[in-house]
Design a protein around this motif. Structure first.
Motif, PDB file in Angstrom:
ATOM      1  N   LYS A  92       0.845  -1.203   0.000  1.00 39.95           N
ATOM      2  CA  LYS A  92       0.000   0.000   0.000  1.00 39.95           C
ATOM      3  C   LYS A  92       0.877   1.249   0.000  1.00 39.95           C
ATOM      4  O   LYS A  92       1.843   1.341   0.766  1.00 39.95           O
ATOM      5  CB  LYS A  92      -0.920   0.006   1.217  1.00 39.95           C
ATOM      6  CG  LYS A  92      -2.011  -1.068   1.156  1.00 39.95           C
ATOM      7  CD  LYS A  92      -2.968  -0.933   2.328  1.00 39.95           C
ATOM      8  CE  LYS A  92      -4.090  -1.949   2.234  1.00 39.95           C
ATOM      9  NZ  LYS A  92      -4.980  -1.697   1.100  1.00 39.95           N
ATOM     10  N   VAL A  93       0.535   2.194  -0.867  1.00 43.21           N
ATOM     11  CA  VAL A  93       1.283   3.451  -0.969  1.00 43.21           C
ATOM     12  C   VAL A  93       0.314   4.610  -0.763  1.00 43.21           C
ATOM     13  O   VAL A  93      -0.628   4.780  -1.540  1.00 43.21           O
ATOM     14  CB  VAL A  93       1.969   3.569  -2.351  1.00 43.21           C
ATOM     15  CG1 VAL A  93       2.718   4.896  -2.454  1.00 43.21           C
ATOM     16  CG2 VAL A  93       2.929   2.410  -2.582  1.00 43.21           C
ATOM     17  N   PHE A  94       0.523   5.363   0.292  1.00 40.30           N
ATOM     18  CA  PHE A  94      -0.321   6.522   0.608  1.00 40.30           C
ATOM     19  C   PHE A  94       0.441   7.791   0.192  1.00 40.30           C
ATOM     20  O   PHE A  94       1.400   8.190   0.857  1.00 40.30           O
ATOM     21  CB  PHE A  94      -0.653   6.560   2.098  1.00 40.30           C
ATOM     22  CG  PHE A  94      -1.346   5.310   2.589  1.00 40.30           C
ATOM     23  CD1 PHE A  94      -2.716   5.151   2.454  1.00 40.30           C
ATOM     24  CD2 PHE A  94      -0.609   4.289   3.180  1.00 40.30           C
ATOM     25  CE1 PHE A  94      -3.353   4.004   2.898  1.00 40.30           C
ATOM     26  CE2 PHE A  94      -1.239   3.138   3.635  1.00 40.30           C
ATOM     27  CZ  PHE A  94      -2.614   2.991   3.485  1.00 40.30           C
ATOM     28  N   ARG A 110       6.679   1.603  -9.090  1.00 43.47           N
ATOM     29  CA  ARG A 110       8.144   1.585  -8.929  1.00 43.47           C
ATOM     30  C   ARG A 110       8.532   1.287  -7.489  1.00 43.47           C
ATOM     31  O   ARG A 110       9.459   0.505  -7.232  1.00 43.47           O
ATOM     32  CB  ARG A 110       8.742   2.935  -9.354  1.00 43.47           C
ATOM     33  CG  ARG A 110       8.703   3.186 -10.844  1.00 43.47           C
ATOM     34  CD  ARG A 110       9.302   4.544 -11.184  1.00 43.47           C
ATOM     35  NE  ARG A 110      10.717   4.614 -10.907  1.00 43.47           N
ATOM     36  CZ  ARG A 110      11.681   4.155 -11.726  1.00 43.47           C
ATOM     37  NH1 ARG A 110      11.355   3.584 -12.861  1.00 43.47           N
ATOM     38  NH2 ARG A 110      12.952   4.280 -11.410  1.00 43.47           N
ATOM     39  N   LEU A 111       7.817   1.880  -6.561  1.00 43.61           N
ATOM     40  CA  LEU A 111       8.113   1.635  -5.142  1.00 43.61           C
ATOM     41  C   LEU A 111       7.845   0.173  -4.763  1.00 43.61           C
ATOM     42  O   LEU A 111       8.594  -0.428  -3.996  1.00 43.61           O
ATOM     43  CB  LEU A 111       7.274   2.569  -4.266  1.00 43.61           C
ATOM     44  CG  LEU A 111       7.638   4.055  -4.326  1.00 43.61           C
ATOM     45  CD1 LEU A 111       6.577   4.896  -3.634  1.00 43.61           C
ATOM     46  CD2 LEU A 111       9.011   4.303  -3.707  1.00 43.61           C
ATOM     47  N   GLY A 112       6.786  -0.383  -5.320  1.00 38.77           N
ATOM     48  CA  GLY A 112       6.423  -1.765  -4.991  1.00 38.77           C
ATOM     49  C   GLY A 112       7.477  -2.767  -5.409  1.00 38.77           C
ATOM     50  O   GLY A 112       7.617  -3.824  -4.783  1.00 38.77           O
ATOM     51  N   ILE A 178      14.320   6.304   1.499  1.00 36.78           N
ATOM     52  CA  ILE A 178      13.191   5.654   2.175  1.00 36.78           C
ATOM     53  C   ILE A 178      13.611   5.295   3.590  1.00 36.78           C
ATOM     54  O   ILE A 178      14.613   4.612   3.803  1.00 36.78           O
ATOM     55  CB  ILE A 178      12.742   4.396   1.397  1.00 36.78           C
ATOM     56  CG1 ILE A 178      12.236   4.787   0.006  1.00 36.78           C
ATOM     57  CG2 ILE A 178      11.686   3.622   2.164  1.00 36.78           C
ATOM     58  CD1 ILE A 178      11.867   3.599  -0.872  1.00 36.78           C
ATOM     59  N   LYS A 179      12.854   5.728   4.570  1.00 43.43           N
ATOM     60  CA  LYS A 179      13.181   5.500   5.977  1.00 43.43           C
ATOM     61  C   LYS A 179      12.131   4.614   6.629  1.00 43.43           C
ATOM     62  O   LYS A 179      10.934   4.690   6.327  1.00 43.43           O
ATOM     63  CB  LYS A 179      13.270   6.838   6.738  1.00 43.43           C
ATOM     64  CG  LYS A 179      14.217   7.856   6.105  1.00 43.43           C
ATOM     65  CD  LYS A 179      15.639   7.324   5.998  1.00 43.43           C
ATOM     66  CE  LYS A 179      16.565   8.358   5.348  1.00 43.43           C
ATOM     67  NZ  LYS A 179      17.934   7.824   5.124  1.00 43.43           N
ATOM     68  N   MET A 217       4.418   4.192   3.083  1.00 42.55           N
ATOM     69  CA  MET A 217       4.269   2.876   2.448  1.00 42.55           C
ATOM     70  C   MET A 217       4.092   1.790   3.496  1.00 42.55           C
ATOM     71  O   MET A 217       4.722   1.848   4.566  1.00 42.55           O
ATOM     72  CB  MET A 217       5.513   2.565   1.602  1.00 42.55           C
ATOM     73  CG  MET A 217       5.703   3.477   0.411  1.00 42.55           C
ATOM     74  SD  MET A 217       7.444   3.632  -0.050  1.00 42.55           S
ATOM     75  CE  MET A 217       8.018   4.823   1.129  1.00 42.55           C
ATOM     76  N   HIS A 218       3.246   0.809   3.187  1.00 39.64           N
ATOM     77  CA  HIS A 218       3.047  -0.344   4.055  1.00 39.64           C
ATOM     78  C   HIS A 218       3.532  -1.603   3.344  1.00 39.64           C
ATOM     79  O   HIS A 218       3.089  -1.911   2.233  1.00 39.64           O
ATOM     80  CB  HIS A 218       1.572  -0.493   4.433  1.00 39.64           C
ATOM     81  CG  HIS A 218       1.113   0.520   5.425  1.00 39.64           C
ATOM     82  ND1 HIS A 218      -0.190   0.594   5.873  1.00 39.64           N
ATOM     83  CD2 HIS A 218       1.773   1.514   6.073  1.00 39.64           C
ATOM     84  CE1 HIS A 218      -0.308   1.575   6.739  1.00 39.64           C
ATOM     85  NE2 HIS A 218       0.881   2.154   6.872  1.00 39.64           N
TER      86      HIS A 218
END
Length: 351
Positions: A92-94, A110-112, A178-179, A217-218
């Motif tokens: 999940k991307v918020f 891309r993040l996934g 990304i932290k 992100m989750h």
């Protein structure tokens, strides 16, 4: 009779590479197929013949030999590595703010696909029913990550410069930005672990002054069968062990041409009575290109084959888990499948 038995052994145990096709492709050593052969399943015989030899192992890749097993089991093992060993990935991307030129859905995709360094064995699967009721997730099934960055002009940049790396600050957004944001008691539980992207140099987006990203992100636990982002391997493949047999001595210029027909290190030339004679040194290195069969004077002096029950496995991890751990986890999944099948059989017998 001896010649016949020899041919049967070849059909049973070797795949032959010919000029116009491949012979003995299918497994044929099942009970009753060959007179004089007892091919009934024997556990002691299997334990005697089966072995795993680790040839190469480092932090990202592994090569090992799986010997004495049927192709169906070897392929099942490969498919499990690709699609059924669980990992953690961004689900999940918020997106609270995205003023870059990258669209929200492209950015989320891309993040996934960024591999996340987190041991999936320490987390539970997230129930589908809970997703609607509890969007935030909990410390046992969710990892929360944050990406918050803004591009600005570099006040120290020279006036004549045209290099974006000097003109702007934070204009390249990398995975290192990304932290990890611990949920609940995760900070204590994973105090010795570094949760975050496996590689810190993956380019996510490019920004210009005034543009920014503010994203939560989750990560959840999943398998490659559901989505490729959960696959723990970059590649998981196998090939049969090549077998090269010289049917007669090959000398002189023919020997040199024979050497060039194979991969480097397969054929070597040794000096015998002042003549260069070809010798098979390491057939494992051959790619089975069958180049030698194009030469009319060489194709009848060599026999190309592959050992049917000797699989050379190559596993390349994405970095989430070491390759030897992936192999161990794949074996556990295969064992669980077998046990489930046996339980179903027991249930059928009782009913």
């Amino acid at each position: 009779m001896a010649a016949t038995m020899k041919n049967v052994e070849e059909i049973r145990n070797r795949v032959i590479l010919g000029e116009f096709g491949v012979k003995n492709v299918h497994t044929s050593d099942f009970p009753g197929n060959y007179p004089g052969y007892d091919d009934a399943w024997d556990m002691h015989k299997f334990q005697k013949n089966f072995r795993i030899d680790v040839v190469h192992l480092d932090e990202s890749s592994m090569e090992f030999d799986l010997v004495g097993i049927d192709a169906a089991i070897a392929n099942a093992f490969r498919r499990i590595l690709l699609a059924e060993v669980p990992t953690m990935a961004i689900e999940k991307v918020f997106i609270y703010n995205n003023t870059s030129i990258v669209q929200d859905e492209v950015l989320a995709h891309r993040l996934g696909l960024i591999p996340i360094k987190a041991d999936p064995r320490l987390f539970e699967y997230r129930n589908a029913g809970e997703e609607a009721a509890e969007e935030e997730g909990s410390e046992i099934d969710t990892i929360q990550l944050q990406l918050k960055i803004k591009c600005s002009r570099n006040p120290r940049a020279s006036k004549d410069s045209s290099d974006p790396r000097e003109l702007y600050l934070n204009h390249m957004v990398y995975s290192r930005d990304i932290k990890w944001v611990p949920i609940g008691n995760q900070a204590d539980v994973f105090a010795d672990s570094i949760i975050g992207p496996v590689h810190d140099d993956i380019l996510i987006a490019q920004l210009r002054p005034g543009q920014e990203l503010d994203i939560i992100m989750h990560c959840v636990k999943g398998i490659g069968k559901d989505h490729a982002k959960f696959s723990p391997v970059a590649t998981a493949s196998y090939r049969l062990l090549p077998e090269i047999t010289l049917l007669e001595p090959v000398e002189g210029e023919k020997a040199e041409r024979l050497k060039r027909c194979f991969s480097r290190g397969v054929i070597d030339l040794e000096d015998v009575n002042g003549k260069k004679v070809a010798k098979v040194v390491n057939s494992r290195l051959d790619t089975c290109s069958r180049e030698v069969l194009r030469h009319d004077d060489l194709k009848n002096v060599v026999k190309l084959g592959r050992v049917r029950d000797h699989f050379i496995f190559t596993v390349e991890s994405t970095g989430i888990l070491p390759p030897d751990v992936l192999v161990t986890e794949a074996i556990k999944v295969l064992m669980a499948k077998c046990q489930r099948f046996l339980n179903e059989l027991d249930t059928t017998d009782t009913t």
